[in-house]
Design an enzyme around this catalytic site. Structure first.
Site, short mmCIF file in Angstrom:
data_model
loop_
_atom_site.label_atom_id
_atom_site.label_comp_id
_atom_site.label_asym_id
_atom_site.label_seq_id
_atom_site.Cartn_x
_atom_site.Cartn_y
_atom_site.Cartn_z
N ALA A 67 0.84 -1.20 0.00
CA ALA A 67 0.00 0.00 0.00
C ALA A 67 0.87 1.25 0.00
O ALA A 67 2.01 1.21 0.47
CB ALA A 67 -0.88 0.00 1.25
N GLY A 106 0.53 -5.09 0.82
CA GLY A 106 -0.53 -5.20 -0.18
C GLY A 106 -0.06 -5.90 -1.45
O GLY A 106 -0.85 -6.55 -2.14
N GLU A 109 -0.54 -9.35 -0.74
CA GLU A 109 -1.98 -9.65 -0.67
C GLU A 109 -2.57 -9.81 -2.08
O GLU A 109 -3.43 -10.66 -2.30
CB GLU A 109 -2.72 -8.54 0.09
CG GLU A 109 -2.40 -8.57 1.59
CD GLU A 109 -3.14 -7.49 2.35
OE1 GLU A 109 -2.87 -6.30 2.09
OE2 GLU A 109 -3.98 -7.83 3.20
N GLU A 129 3.35 -4.83 7.67
CA GLU A 129 2.44 -3.82 8.24
C GLU A 129 2.60 -3.66 9.75
O GLU A 129 2.48 -2.55 10.28
CB GLU A 129 0.98 -4.18 7.93
CG GLU A 129 0.57 -3.97 6.49
CD GLU A 129 0.86 -5.17 5.59
OE1 GLU A 129 1.68 -6.03 5.99
OE2 GLU A 129 0.28 -5.24 4.48
#
Ligand code: COA
Length: 694
Positions: A67, A106, A109, A129
């Site tokens: 992210a 991310g 992910e 994270e």
């Protein structure tokens, strides 16, 4: 004519395969444009009747760092990453992640939601994270354990553990490692699986995560990451995901991640992420200043610092010439370095062969002529200005013009030392911390005349040594020791007034420091601290001089851990035990000085120790000794034990509010009557203004 920027995700058809390529330099962060681009690619896949499958790949040096951290400070725009990952997984046509370089957060992910994952050799996978005080929120927690099991998932989610390609393959995180061209192998796999239903990670069973295992994980994480919320929340969410239908679990994961993002801990850790990267950029240095190549390092002085720095340089692959004063000192240094490496081998960190390779790069001698063509010479002799000036001139006379010279002083006047050379532009400071081969912090010290490329070289050199470096200016004790000494002084004053060593250390470890200041003093050696106090006696206040508790302990033979007793008793081990003899010594001290012991509230202990640091940090900023408040925060969290989840002293002060810090400081200044608690001007100004140091 306007020039449009290239799309964040470009897609093209290669035969019947649709290839979507993420292109968002420098790290392919999953910004809104990338998320929207991936959604467009999926739409194209579904609507293009001839496309049989999709490969998601990336340009540049990595798949994706996850992210976009900058988006976390505001309202995140749709489409959310969770929408992207869910759409990927639900695609009726197969989707393959072609992963290279790094797949973090991310980025991983996205890969987890694809139906297959193929990686290039040398790829690193992780969910970092938690190191930003948050957790994966787009399916990472709900999907990862279905592929790799609970233990591996816990390590990756709750601790941010990163793994390499081989481990990812054996754990089941990826399906294949590409032996040839990554894209060709993805396209070949799509051919192989033509006509089969895409396997969805969410349809796999979630592994059992029983309550006993949960409790064990919570306890271990609480011990290792004291005070941090996110690792505990990771266990909650894994437990939740093990018992909750897939779609509900995704929603709960997402909500929990969003909630963590707005915590003070996450703000603090995100601040540090940015500050660490900023710290590498030297304020006020020409943009085109480039680091000079360093291959050969000379170290002058074979004491503790010289030996530790030599080991650090050898570990980083440099050729090292270590120069002592005599044959005897050279011999002792060789033995000491062999002993350091023997213990490294005993602990299994290196094998004999690796140590052999390192030692083959080391020459120990006792003539400065052996410095030869060193690109960088580090002077590490004892802290005596005249002796240092003599040695620096002598080095100056023998090394080539291009050689950079640095001094490893911790408190001497570096400008005076610079004047001992004929090459002030090639001279600066590097302040390592003891033991230099273990502690990861370096203060690089700029001098007035040091050239920009020398400063840039020292930052790059420290990075190659695996250290976090902060650029500081000349000042008594630079930044770390100057601030630390204010806490040490405050601890002494608290002892004077009635606190016990165990109260002070308990309060500060509860705050989050791994060790309290007095247990730390016992580790450093009280005789060493007494010597430092003696050296500085002339600049101390009367009250500080009279706080001669350390001298009294030393006079009683209590030198700290090394003598089995200091502020604490140690028995046979390293575990500090309260010692009634210290109580007696303190009581006698107070009686002699006419001080009536009082019960000091824990809040006061904490505030006086921590706010004394903050006040000094503000003065250092005011004086321009350090360029950015974030530099101070990096220094304290990386090297001096300040808890990362509080973001460092300057961030912490902003978080609890500068007006509050100012009022408390002013209150102590009035109550104790000591000038040094007077709030720094910067605190006064900023408390009334923006409330921030930066
Ligand atoms: N979002 C936004 N910016 C990011 C970023 C992210 N996820 N990851 C890195 N960056 C930025 C850095 O701030 C830096 O910016 P700068 O050049 O303006 O200073 C730049 O990208 C390069 O990063 P840097 O860390 O200096 O490069 P590196 O090659 O040493 O390391 C990574 C690359 C990806 C390993 C490292 O940046 C990293 O660990 N990033 C964090 C990943 C993460 O936590 N992702 C989860 C987000 S929730």
């Amino acid at each position: 004519m306007t020039v449009s920027s290239p799309p964040a995700v470009s897609s093209e058809r290669i035969g019947n395969v649709l290839v979507a390529k993420i292109d968002n330099p420098p790290v392919n962060a999953l910004s809104r444009a990338v998320r929207a681009g991936l959604m467009d690619a999926l739409h194209r896949l579904e609507t293009d009747g001839n496309a049989t499958g999709l490969v998601i790949a990336a340009g540049g040096r990595m798949f994706s760092a996850g992210a976009d951290i900058d988006e976390f400070n505001g309202e995140i725009q749709q489409p959310f990453l969770g929408d992207v990952t869910n759409s990927l997984e639900r695609s009726s046509k197969p989707v393959i992640a072609a992963i290279h370089g790094t797949a973090l957060g991310g980025g991983l992910e996205v890969a987890l939601a694809c139906h297959y994952r193929i990686a290039a050799g040398g790829t690193v996978f992780g969910l970092p994270e938690v190191r930003l005080g948050t957790l994966p929120g787009s399916g990472g927690i709900v999907r990862l354990p279905r592929l790799v099991g609970i233990d591996q998932a816990l390590a990756m989610i709750a601790e941010g553990r990163r793994i390499g390609t081989e481990e990812a393959l054996s754990a089941g995180l990826i399906d294949r490692v590409a032996s040839g061209d990554l894209m060709d192998e993805c396209i070949a796999l799509l051919d192989e699986i033509a006509g089969t239903a895409p396997p969805r990670t969410g349809e796999r069973p979630f592994p059992v995560f029983d309550t006993e295992r949960q409790a064990a994980a919570r306890a271990a994480l609480a011990k290792k990451y004291r005070g941090q919320e996110a690792p505990q929340k990771a266990v909650d969410l894994l437990a939740m995901a093990s018992q909750t239908p897939f779609d509900d679990a995704l929603r709960l994961e997402h909500e929990a991640c969003r909630a963590l993002l707005s915590t003070a801990q996450s703000r603090a850790m995100r601040h540090l992420f940015k500050a660490e990267r900023e710290a590498g950029k030297i304020a006020g240095v020409a943009k085109d200043a480039a680091a000079r190549p360093i291959d050969r390092v000379g170290i002058v002085g074979t004491g503790t610092m010289g030996r530790g720095i030599a080991v650090t340089c050898l570990d980083a692959g440099f050729q090292v010439a270590l120069i002592g004063r005599s044959e005897k000192s050279a011999k002792l240094a060789r033995e000491a370095i062999s002993n350091i490496y023997a213990s490294v081998v005993r602990r299994g960190r290196l094998n004999e062969q690796q140590v052999g390779t390192r030692l083959a790069q080391l020459e120990i001698a006792y003539s400065l002529d052996r410095l030869g063509e060193a690109d960088l010479v580090i002077e590490t002799i004892s802290e005596d200005i005249d002796a240092k000036r003599t040695v620096i001139s002598a080095i100056d006379a023998v090394v080539p013009d291009h050689t950079i010279m640095v001094t490893n002083t911790s408190f001497l006047d570096i400008e005076q030392l610079a004047r001992a050379t004929k090459r002030p532009a090639n001279f600066a400071g590097m302040h390592f911390f003891n033991p230099a081969n273990l502690l990861k912090l370096v203060e690089n010290v700029r001098t007035e005349a040091a050239s920009d490329d020398v400063l840039v070289t020292l930052m790059a050199f420290a990075k190659r040594l695996g250290k976090t470096a902060v650029m500081v200016g000349p000042s008594d004790g630079f930044v770390a020791n100057r601030m630390l000494s204010k806490r040490t002084r405050e601890a002494l004053f608290l002892l004077q007034e009635g606190a016990t060593p165990q109260q002070i250390d308990r309060v500060l470890t509860e705050f989050g420091f791994p060790v309290g200041p007095l247990a730390l003093a016992d580790m450093a050696g009280l005789d060493i601290l007494a010597a430092t106090r003696k050296a500085r006696a002339a600049t101390m206040s009367k009250r500080e001089r009279e706080a001669d508790i350390i001298e009294r302990l030393v006079a009683d033979g209590r030198l700290g851990q090394k003598s089995g007793a200091g502020y604490y008793a140690y028995g046979d081990g390293r575990n500090p035990q309260p010692d009634p003899a210290v109580e007696t010594l303190l009581a006698a001290y107070r009686a002699e000085r006419g001080i009536e012991a009082r019960t000091i509230p824990d809040d006061e202990v904490r505030e006086r120790c921590v706010f004394a640091i903050i006040n000094e940090g503000a003065k250092l900023l005011e004086e321009g000794v350090v360029a950015r408040p974030g530099d101070i925060d990096v220094l304290w969290t990386k090297g001096l034990g300040f808890p990362a989840h509080l973001g460092g002293p300057m961030h912490y002060a902003e978080e609890i509010g500068l007006p509050h810090v100012r009022t408390a400081l002013a209150g102590y200044a009035a109550a104790i009557g000591d000038e040094y608690f007077k709030p720094a001007q910067l605190i006064e100004q900023r408390a009334d203004g923006c409330g921030r140091f930066g």
